[in-house]
Design an enzyme around this catalytic site. Structure first.
Site, PDB file in Angstrom:
ATOM      1  N   ARG A 168      21.942   2.783 -34.708  1.00 27.96           N
ATOM      2  CA  ARG A 168      20.590   3.017 -35.220  1.00 27.96           C
ATOM      3  C   ARG A 168      20.901   3.880 -36.592  1.00 27.96           C
ATOM      4  O   ARG A 168      19.649   3.402 -37.818  1.00 27.96           O
ATOM      5  CB  ARG A 168      19.880   5.041 -34.546  1.00 27.96           C
ATOM      6  CG  ARG A 168      19.227   4.775 -33.547  1.00 27.96           C
ATOM      7  CD  ARG A 168      18.400   5.186 -32.999  1.00 27.96           C
ATOM      8  NE  ARG A 168      17.206   5.433 -31.648  1.00 27.96           N
ATOM      9  CZ  ARG A 168      17.215   6.620 -30.867  1.00 27.96           C
ATOM     10  NH1 ARG A 168      17.879   7.976 -30.456  1.00 27.96           N
ATOM     11  NH2 ARG A 168      16.190   6.042 -30.072  1.00 27.96           N
ATOM     12  N   LYS A 200       8.598   2.214 -11.657  1.00 31.93           N
ATOM     13  CA  LYS A 200       7.623   3.038 -10.720  1.00 31.93           C
ATOM     14  C   LYS A 200       6.455   2.664 -11.686  1.00 31.93           C
ATOM     15  O   LYS A 200       6.716   2.974 -12.750  1.00 31.93           O
ATOM     16  CB  LYS A 200       7.327   4.589 -10.945  1.00 31.93           C
ATOM     17  CG  LYS A 200       8.365   5.009 -10.115  1.00 31.93           C
ATOM     18  CD  LYS A 200       9.175   6.640 -10.527  1.00 31.93           C
ATOM     19  CE  LYS A 200       9.891   7.318  -8.822  1.00 31.93           C
ATOM     20  NZ  LYS A 200      10.049   8.537  -9.235  1.00 31.93           N
TER      21      LYS A 200
HETATM   22  P1  ADP Z   1      13.346   0.500 -18.627  1.00 35.11           P
HETATM   23  O1  ADP Z   1      13.584   1.550 -19.221  1.00 35.11           O
HETATM   24  O2  ADP Z   1      13.709  -0.891 -18.806  1.00 35.11           O
HETATM   25  O3  ADP Z   1      11.805   0.995 -19.308  1.00 35.11           O
HETATM   26  P2  ADP Z   1      12.662   1.566 -15.925  1.00 35.11           P
HETATM   27  O4  ADP Z   1      13.211   2.913 -16.881  1.00 35.11           O
HETATM   28  O5  ADP Z   1      11.229   1.699 -15.557  1.00 35.11           O
HETATM   29  O6  ADP Z   1      12.910   0.431 -17.184  1.00 35.11           O
HETATM   30  O7  ADP Z   1      13.345   0.625 -14.592  1.00 35.11           O
HETATM   31  C1  ADP Z   1      14.737   0.085 -14.787  1.00 35.11           C
HETATM   32  C2  ADP Z   1      14.962   0.831 -13.241  1.00 35.11           C
HETATM   33  O8  ADP Z   1      14.663  -0.017 -12.193  1.00 35.11           O
HETATM   34  C3  ADP Z   1      16.408   0.426 -13.511  1.00 35.11           C
HETATM   35  O9  ADP Z   1      17.317   1.809 -13.493  1.00 35.11           O
HETATM   36  C4  ADP Z   1      16.968  -0.934 -11.183  1.00 35.11           C
HETATM   37  O10 ADP Z   1      18.220   0.089 -11.071  1.00 35.11           O
HETATM   38  C5  ADP Z   1      15.334   0.030 -11.279  1.00 35.11           C
HETATM   39  N1  ADP Z   1      14.624  -1.177 -10.063  1.00 35.11           N
HETATM   40  C6  ADP Z   1      14.339  -1.944 -10.329  1.00 35.11           C
HETATM   41  N2  ADP Z   1      13.935  -3.457  -9.419  1.00 35.11           N
HETATM   42  C7  ADP Z   1      14.259  -2.049  -8.084  1.00 35.11           C
HETATM   43  C8  ADP Z   1      13.623  -2.012  -7.046  1.00 35.11           C
HETATM   44  N3  ADP Z   1      13.343  -3.588  -6.104  1.00 35.11           N
HETATM   45  N4  ADP Z   1      14.537  -1.109  -6.287  1.00 35.11           N
HETATM   46  C9  ADP Z   1      14.691   0.303  -6.855  1.00 35.11           C
HETATM   47  N5  ADP Z   1      15.028   0.642  -7.838  1.00 35.11           N
HETATM   48  C10 ADP Z   1      14.845  -1.069  -8.982  1.00 35.11           C
END
Ligand code: ADP
Ligand code: MG
Length: 396
Positions: free
Chosen positions: A37, A195
């Site tokens: 940053r 989620k």
């Molecule tokens: P971002 O931070 O890029 O917005 P998220 O926080 O929404 O992404 O989601 C990322 C997390 O989702 C990761 O830690 C990953 O391990 C988890 N994840 C992805 N697919 C699955 C799954 N099928 N079951 C459980 N967790 C998952």
């Protein structure tokens, strides 16, 4: 989007106030562990200095209590690092709201953590007016806080003689606008991650815009549930099946679709040592957890991505942190990297995946603003941007 840009203004002899985002991670001893940053803020600061402005830079750091500066909240380590990067002194000024400090044209000072000032978070008008009086030109170069209306991100822009966007802010808005306002078609969005609940608004807003919506991760599991597919003990939100159907419906009325996985990688538990099985979706057993998409699904998604004119990516399609569940996200990441489309990506874990697969230089634009990036995708007006547009006297 119309706003004034720092790089279009004449700045010689002017007092320029830059609201940057220098909120870098620090270890327990206060050492900076990651300085992206600060580096990203250099172009705006250097431009103003070279143009002969007297430059003031501030930022928030952490979540300090308003009214009292605790040692851990000080920008001192950041001023030191900035000074090293610029190759010139960057004195740190405390208690600066009422002025009383000197900064000559061609020099830069850092103003202590702006979130320590009483009224910052509430966007207090009296505070904003005082700070605005310190400058001739107010610059917002902090895209990461553009979704918050605070005194240094919003109020100051109302009252400063001139309010403009710094190069980092302008770059983000140009890239996001290019992807979502007037995109080269087909526009493909990948919304994945843990989620549905955290991304429901994004899913709905993008369903109305994109030609192809790809869901993945826990989000895909909820969509599979909505489609009546077995998901065993996978991460999902059964209470949001209705919302998932609504998103499918929005896409359907536009003649677009959401492809669901045809094969998946499952395990009985989520751990580094878990044994991964590749199975067809119909074979998912009650004890299985779906932790990644299978190779057939990944190839299908890669083919869709290859046809895109514009790609928006947020969220890994599997538990990419563990190697046995990372292949799906790797294939998607490489498809994006290999595409000629204009691509943007953002999100904390998405950036971690991009780093893991080493494709950062093959994405057209990587957003630095987690929350602000997601709110932009949600179709929300970012208050700090809206005020810059108002001050420019033009609305789109
Ligand atoms: P971002 O931070 O890029 O917005 P998220 O926080 O929404 O992404 O989601 C990322 C997390 O989702 C990761 O830690 C990953 O391990 C988890 N994840 C992805 N697919 C699955 C799954 N099928 N079951 C459980 N967790 C998952
Ligand atoms: Mg995350």
């Amino acid at each position: 989007m119309s706003f004034l840009r720092l790089t279009d203004l004449s700045l010689a002899g002017k007092r320029v106030f830059i609201r940057a985002d220098l909120n870098v991670p620090q270890d327990g001893a206060g050492n900076i562990t990651e300085d992206t940053r600060i580096r990203a803020s250099l172009p705006g600061i250097e431009h103003a200095l070279e143009a002969g402005a007297a430059v003031m830079v501030t930022s928030h750091l952490g979540r300090p209590a308003e009214g009292k500066l605790q040692p851990g909240d000080s920008l001192a380590p950041i001023a030191k690092r900035l000074s090293e990067m610029l190759g010139r002194p960057v004195p740190l000024v405390q208690n600066w709201v009422d002025g009383g400090f000197e900064v000559a044209p061609g020099e830069v000072v850092m103003l202590e953590n702006c979130r320590v000032n009483k009224g910052e978070k509430k966007n207090d008008e009296a505070l904003a007016r005082k700070m605005a009086a310190l400058c001739d030109v107010y610059v917002n170069d902090a895209f990461g806080t553009a979704h918050r209306a605070e005194a240094t991100t919003h109020g100051m822009a109302r009252f400063a003689p001139v309010a403009c966007a710094g190069p980092l802010m302008a770059g983000e808005l140009d890239a996001l606008g290019r992807a979502l306002r007037n995109p080269a078609r087909p526009l493909v969005a990948i919304v994945a991650g843990a989620k549905v609940s955290t991304k429901l608004t994004i899913l709905k807003s993008l369903a109305a815009k994109v030609d192809q919506l790809i869901v993945g991760g826990g989000i895909a599991n909820t969509f599979m549930l909505a489609a009546g597919l077995p998901i065993g003990k996978s991460l999902a939100e059964p209470e949001l099946v209705g919302e998932a159907r609504a998103v499918l419906e929005i896409m359907k009325t536009r003649g677009a679709q959401i492809p669901l996985p045809v094969d998946v990688i499952t395990a009985n538990d989520l751990s580094v040592l878990a044994r991964a099985n590749r199975i067809a979706v119909a074979e998912v057993k009650p004890d299985d957890k779906i932790l990644d998409i299978g190779p057939q699904t990944a190839a299908m998604l890669a083919a869709l991505i290859a046809k895109a004119g514009t790609i928006v990516w947020n969220g890994p399609v599997g538990v990419f942190e563990f190697d046995q569940f990372s292949a799906g996200t790797r294939t998607v990441a490489q498809a994006i990297a290999g595409s000629k489309a204009f691509s943007i990506a953002g999100g904390g874990d998405t950036l971690a995946a991009i780093a893991k697969f080493g494709i950062a230089d093959k994405i057209s634009y990587i957003s630095t603003g987690g929350g602000a990036f997601l709110e932009f995708l949600e179709g929300k007006k970012l208050p700090a941007v809206e005020i810059l547009e108002q001050r420019a006297g033009k609305r789109d």
